[in-house]
Enzyme design. Structure first.
Site, PDB file in Angstrom:
ATOM      1  N   ASP A 264      22.036 -20.906  80.835  1.00 31.86           N
ATOM      2  CA  ASP A 264      20.984 -20.423  79.938  1.00 31.86           C
ATOM      3  C   ASP A 264      20.081 -19.378  80.576  1.00 31.86           C
ATOM      4  O   ASP A 264      18.886 -19.314  80.279  1.00 31.86           O
ATOM      5  CB  ASP A 264      20.134 -21.600  79.409  1.00 31.86           C
ATOM      6  CG  ASP A 264      20.974 -22.637  78.714  1.00 31.86           C
ATOM      7  OD1 ASP A 264      21.954 -22.254  78.060  1.00 31.86           O
ATOM      8  OD2 ASP A 264      20.658 -23.836  78.825  1.00 31.86           O
TER       9      ASP A 264
ATOM     10  N   LYS B 265      22.669 -14.826  79.685  1.00 28.53           N
ATOM     11  CA  LYS B 265      23.910 -14.071  79.896  1.00 28.53           C
ATOM     12  C   LYS B 265      24.292 -13.291  78.639  1.00 28.53           C
ATOM     13  O   LYS B 265      24.758 -12.158  78.717  1.00 28.53           O
ATOM     14  CB  LYS B 265      25.058 -15.035  80.271  1.00 28.53           C
ATOM     15  CG  LYS B 265      24.825 -15.772  81.570  1.00 28.53           C
ATOM     16  CD  LYS B 265      25.915 -16.786  81.859  1.00 28.53           C
ATOM     17  CE  LYS B 265      25.905 -18.009  80.983  1.00 28.53           C
ATOM     18  NZ  LYS B 265      24.752 -18.902  81.131  1.00 28.53           N
TER      19      LYS B 265
ATOM     20  N   GLY C  76      26.003 -21.725  74.815  1.00 25.34           N
ATOM     21  CA  GLY C  76      25.238 -21.170  73.694  1.00 25.34           C
ATOM     22  C   GLY C  76      24.609 -19.882  74.188  1.00 25.34           C
ATOM     23  O   GLY C  76      23.744 -19.917  75.055  1.00 25.34           O
ATOM     24  N   HIS C  77      25.102 -18.748  73.715  1.00 21.91           N
ATOM     25  CA  HIS C  77      24.635 -17.453  74.199  1.00 21.91           C
ATOM     26  C   HIS C  77      23.907 -16.728  73.072  1.00 21.91           C
ATOM     27  O   HIS C  77      24.499 -16.427  72.043  1.00 21.91           O
ATOM     28  CB  HIS C  77      25.815 -16.624  74.714  1.00 21.91           C
ATOM     29  CG  HIS C  77      26.545 -17.274  75.866  1.00 21.91           C
ATOM     30  ND1 HIS C  77      27.698 -16.792  76.396  1.00 21.91           N
ATOM     31  CD2 HIS C  77      26.233 -18.372  76.600  1.00 21.91           C
ATOM     32  CE1 HIS C  77      28.085 -17.580  77.401  1.00 21.91           C
ATOM     33  NE2 HIS C  77      27.217 -18.545  77.527  1.00 21.91           N
TER      34      HIS C  77
ATOM     35  N   GLN D 214      28.276 -21.230  81.149  1.00 16.58           N
ATOM     36  CA  GLN D 214      27.706 -22.165  82.127  1.00 16.58           C
ATOM     37  C   GLN D 214      27.228 -21.379  83.356  1.00 16.58           C
ATOM     38  O   GLN D 214      26.854 -20.241  83.220  1.00 16.58           O
ATOM     39  CB  GLN D 214      28.709 -23.271  82.515  1.00 16.58           C
ATOM     40  CG  GLN D 214      28.946 -24.283  81.410  1.00 16.58           C
ATOM     41  CD  GLN D 214      29.849 -23.759  80.313  1.00 16.58           C
ATOM     42  OE1 GLN D 214      30.942 -23.283  80.551  1.00 16.58           O
ATOM     43  NE2 GLN D 214      29.410 -23.848  79.089  1.00 16.58           N
TER      44      GLN D 214
ATOM     45  N   GLY E  37      12.031  -9.290  77.166  1.00 16.67           N
ATOM     46  CA  GLY E  37      11.877  -9.923  75.853  1.00 16.67           C
ATOM     47  C   GLY E  37      13.247 -10.344  75.352  1.00 16.67           C
ATOM     48  O   GLY E  37      14.260  -9.990  75.958  1.00 16.67           O
TER      49      GLY E  37
HETATM   50  P1  GDP Z   1      22.788 -17.872  78.018  1.00 18.59           P
HETATM   51  O1  GDP Z   1      23.417 -19.186  77.705  1.00 18.59           O
HETATM   52  O2  GDP Z   1      22.796 -17.564  79.479  1.00 18.59           O
HETATM   53  O3  GDP Z   1      23.327 -16.731  77.213  1.00 18.59           O
HETATM   54  O4  GDP Z   1      21.249 -18.015  77.616  1.00 18.59           O
HETATM   55  P2  GDP Z   1      20.664 -18.709  76.279  1.00 18.59           P
HETATM   56  O5  GDP Z   1      20.900 -17.811  75.127  1.00 18.59           O
HETATM   57  O6  GDP Z   1      21.111 -20.114  76.161  1.00 18.59           O
HETATM   58  O7  GDP Z   1      19.122 -18.803  76.645  1.00 18.59           O
HETATM   59  C1  GDP Z   1      18.390 -17.665  76.969  1.00 18.59           C
HETATM   60  C2  GDP Z   1      17.176 -17.592  76.011  1.00 18.59           C
HETATM   61  O8  GDP Z   1      16.253 -16.655  76.503  1.00 18.59           O
HETATM   62  C3  GDP Z   1      17.557 -17.127  74.623  1.00 18.59           C
HETATM   63  O9  GDP Z   1      16.706 -17.739  73.695  1.00 18.59           O
HETATM   64  C4  GDP Z   1      17.293 -15.624  74.677  1.00 18.59           C
HETATM   65  O10 GDP Z   1      16.999 -15.069  73.412  1.00 18.59           O
HETATM   66  C5  GDP Z   1      16.074 -15.588  75.564  1.00 18.59           C
HETATM   67  N1  GDP Z   1      15.926 -14.392  76.394  1.00 18.59           N
HETATM   68  C6  GDP Z   1      16.880 -13.725  77.086  1.00 18.59           C
HETATM   69  N2  GDP Z   1      16.306 -12.759  77.841  1.00 18.59           N
HETATM   70  C7  GDP Z   1      14.983 -12.833  77.623  1.00 18.59           C
HETATM   71  C8  GDP Z   1      13.844 -12.125  78.165  1.00 18.59           C
HETATM   72  O11 GDP Z   1      13.961 -11.222  78.988  1.00 18.59           O
HETATM   73  N3  GDP Z   1      12.619 -12.517  77.702  1.00 18.59           N
HETATM   74  C9  GDP Z   1      12.452 -13.506  76.782  1.00 18.59           C
HETATM   75  N4  GDP Z   1      11.213 -13.818  76.404  1.00 18.59           N
HETATM   76  N5  GDP Z   1      13.493 -14.188  76.268  1.00 18.59           N
HETATM   77  C10 GDP Z   1      14.724 -13.854  76.700  1.00 18.59           C
HETATM   78  P1  IMO Z   2      25.528 -21.649  78.763  1.00 15.64           P
HETATM   79  O1  IMO Z   2      26.825 -20.867  78.772  1.00 15.64           O
HETATM   80  C1  IMO Z   2      23.267 -25.070  80.195  1.00 15.64           C
HETATM   81  C2  IMO Z   2      25.532 -28.724  81.058  1.00 15.64           C
HETATM   82  C3  IMO Z   2      25.227 -29.909  80.166  1.00 15.64           C
HETATM   83  C4  IMO Z   2      25.465 -31.042  81.146  1.00 15.64           C
HETATM   84  C5  IMO Z   2      26.660 -30.548  81.955  1.00 15.64           C
HETATM   85  C6  IMO Z   2      28.004 -31.076  81.477  1.00 15.64           C
HETATM   86  O2  IMO Z   2      24.791 -21.578  77.481  1.00 15.64           O
HETATM   87  O3  IMO Z   2      24.706 -21.282  79.956  1.00 15.64           O
HETATM   88  P2  IMO Z   2      29.531 -30.547  79.372  1.00 15.64           P
HETATM   89  O4  IMO Z   2      29.250 -30.664  77.904  1.00 15.64           O
HETATM   90  O5  IMO Z   2      29.885 -29.176  79.817  1.00 15.64           O
HETATM   91  O6  IMO Z   2      30.507 -31.571  79.860  1.00 15.64           O
HETATM   92  O7  IMO Z   2      28.125 -30.932  80.077  1.00 15.64           O
HETATM   93  O8  IMO Z   2      26.631 -29.127  81.844  1.00 15.64           O
HETATM   94  N1  IMO Z   2      25.908 -27.484  80.355  1.00 15.64           N
HETATM   95  C7  IMO Z   2      25.097 -26.434  80.175  1.00 15.64           C
HETATM   96  N2  IMO Z   2      23.793 -26.272  80.493  1.00 15.64           N
HETATM   97  N3  IMO Z   2      23.949 -24.059  79.620  1.00 15.64           N
HETATM   98  C8  IMO Z   2      25.255 -24.193  79.328  1.00 15.64           C
HETATM   99  O9  IMO Z   2      26.021 -23.178  78.896  1.00 15.64           O
HETATM  100  C9  IMO Z   2      25.882 -25.443  79.568  1.00 15.64           C
HETATM  101  N4  IMO Z   2      27.117 -25.928  79.365  1.00 15.64           N
HETATM  102  C10 IMO Z   2      27.136 -27.176  79.867  1.00 15.64           C
HETATM  103  O10 IMO Z   2      23.907 -29.892  79.698  1.00 15.64           O
HETATM  104  O11 IMO Z   2      24.380 -31.163  82.019  1.00 15.64           O
HETATM  105 MG    MG Z   3      22.964 -21.005  76.789  1.00 14.41          MG
END
Ligand code: GDP
Ligand code: IMO
Ligand code: MG
Length: 420
Positions: free
Chosen positions: A12, A15, A39-40, A220, A411
């Site tokens: 998270d 990416k 979840g991206h 991940q 942002g």
């Molecule tokens: P990922 O799994 O690595 O793609 O990341 P996620 O989407 O799960 O979580 C990143 C969160 O941060 C999302 O809600 C994005 O919209 C938000 N985000 C990403 N870059 C920025 C940033 O530079 N600033 C802020 N405020 N939010 C950001």
């Molecule tokens: P993105 O791509 C954050 C974590 C779960 C749990 C562990 C194992 O959005 O960064 P699983 O369901 O894979 O067997 O769970 O890994 N986990 C993540 N945490 N971002 C993710 O993906 C994750 N995918 C799995 O919360 O701790």
């Molecule tokens: Mg994510």
């Protein structure tokens, strides 16, 4: 020719946003590991897209999006994502699914929940999307691949697996799977997905031959890696650099840039050690300021300071050539910022990360402190226009990691990025 974007911490890191930016200049965006545990998020013109399976690069219409062989696919979730894109005006005929990718089926999801229940104190806090059990079947060699799914073999393979899994589910007192119900539902999904299934290995290598640019999208992150993460509190795939080879069929000699994504602070979802976690009101404040609630499970994310010991481990393991740091805007809202520069373990200063469980649970962070209050940086489009306090923080991280921070997130929007 091939650039890679990887998570450098516990996931998270943002990416999705970085992939969306980089895929503007790419011909292909390739997912190589994980499944819909990911979840991206990308925000385009105020609209939020959350991708669980489809590569985030698909929002750039010239990009061919590939689900590589290393991905595990829940057909139902994938079809929902395809439909959502179509409803938003995107054509999805540029999606390709590896014939070698494995399926997540209802018994995997049921077993994921069951194993969590019976793990007791070793509960992982999985996303309960069936990830672990699907990879188990792959390695046990009873998994069902996309190639089987769209062939007449599907019925027979599914029947055997359902019978075998039901023995386990029944033994532990869990609800058994109804073969007819699953088969009738999933054979329809197979018809929908069939046109997308192909030999993506050959496709990728034809592209390499033609010098076409490929971007690999990690899901991940490094510390969730099955080998190099905080085992057993990890996922069941290889989100580190080796996953690109095993999960997409791309040899290391093709790899050019490796971008490690971090936040200006850190977060983790699920169980497991986390040295710089803040269990106080500052952690709560970061969670609220950064909207740190899971994209996939909506769980509140654990939050803490950025950890350079862990980051250097990710840099070292993956051969990271550049860092992308998101959420500079969020951290800049605090008065003071801390950066973990070393650990104290058994009374000694330690600068190297280890996944040894005793080390991870008993290390204490050693911090340097920085001034925050960056003001509104959402309008900053160049590095020079950032406030001095922000630059001091960034440059110290660069110094400690010996790696350039090439992208800075200011942002959540697609345009909220400073490129250096
Ligand atoms: P990922 O799994 O690595 O793609 O990341 P996620 O989407 O799960 O979580 C990143 C969160 O941060 C999302 O809600 C994005 O919209 C938000 N985000 C990403 N870059 C920025 C940033 O530079 N600033 C802020 N405020 N939010 C950001
Ligand atoms: P993105 O791509 C954050 C974590 C779960 C749990 C562990 C194992 O959005 O960064 P699983 O369901 O894979 O067997 O769970 O890994 N986990 C993540 N945490 N971002 C993710 O993906 C994750 N995918 C799995 O919360 O701790
Ligand atoms: Mg994510």
């Amino acid at each position: 020719m091939v650039d890679v974007v990887l998570g450098a911490f516990y996931g998270d890191e943002g990416k999705g946003k970085i992939i969306d930016y980089l895929s503007k200049d790419s011909k292909y965006a390739v997912r190589f590991s994980g499944g819909n545990n990911a979840g991206h998020t990308i925000e385009v013109d105020g609209k939020k897209f959350a991708f669980h399976l489809i590569p985030s690069g698909i929002l750039n219409k010239n990009v061919k999006a590939i689900l590589g062989n290393g991905v595990v696919i829940d057909p139902k979730v994938l079809i929902e994502e395809i439909n959502n894109l179509k409803e938003n005006g995107y054509k999805v005929d540029n999606l390709y699914i590896s014939d070698k990718a494995h399926l997540i089926l209802p018994y995997h999801i049921e077993l994921d929940g069951m194993y969590e229940d019976i793990r007791k104190e070793r509960k992982i806090g999985t996303t309960k999307r069936g990830i672990g059990p699907a990879y188990c079947d792959k390695y046990e060699r009873c998994g069902i691949r996309m190639e089987d799914f769209i062939s007449k073999n599907f019925k027979e393979y599914l029947k055997t697996n359902v019978e075998n899994k039901n023995v386990i589910l029944k033994a532990f007192g869990y609800e058994e799977i109804d073969f007819d119900k699953v088969y009738n539902e999933y054979k329809e999904y197979a018809k929908i997905l069939k046109p997308y299934v192909c030999d993506t290995t050959t496709m990728i290598h034809k592209a390499l031959k033609n010098n076409e640019k490929i971007l690999c999208e990690g899901a991940q992150a490094t510390l969730l890696d099955i080998d190099f993460g905080s085992y057993p509190y990890v996922t069941s795939s290889s989100p580190t650099i080796g996953g690109v080879s095993t999960g997409a069929g791309i040899g290391s000699r093709y790899i050019n840039e490796v971008y490690g994504v971090i936040k200006a602070y850190s977060s983790r979802v699920g169980e497991g050690p986390y040295v710089t976690e803040l269990k106080d009101e500052i952690g709560d404040k970061i969670r609220e300021l950064g909207h740190e609630y899971g994209t996939t499970t909506k769980r509140p994310r654990r939050c803490g300071w950025l950890d350079v010991v862990a980051l250097n481990y990710a840099v070292m393991l993956n051969g990271i050539t550049g860092i992308a740091m998101n959420h500079l805007d969020t951290i800049g809202k605090l008065d003071k910022i801390k950066l973990c520069v070393a650990y104290e373990y058994k009374g000694k200063k330690e600068e190297y990360f280890s996944t040894n469980m005793d080390f991870l649970t008993n290390s204490k962070p050693i911090y340097e402190e920085f001034d925050g209050n960056f003001g509104d940086i959402s309008k900053c489009k160049t590095y020079d226009s950032l406030p001095e306090n922000a630059k001091k923080y960034i440059e110290r991280i660069e110094e400690l990691t010996n790696t350039k921070i090439k992208f800075i997130g200011t942002g959540p929007g697609r345009e909220d990025i400073i490129v250096r």
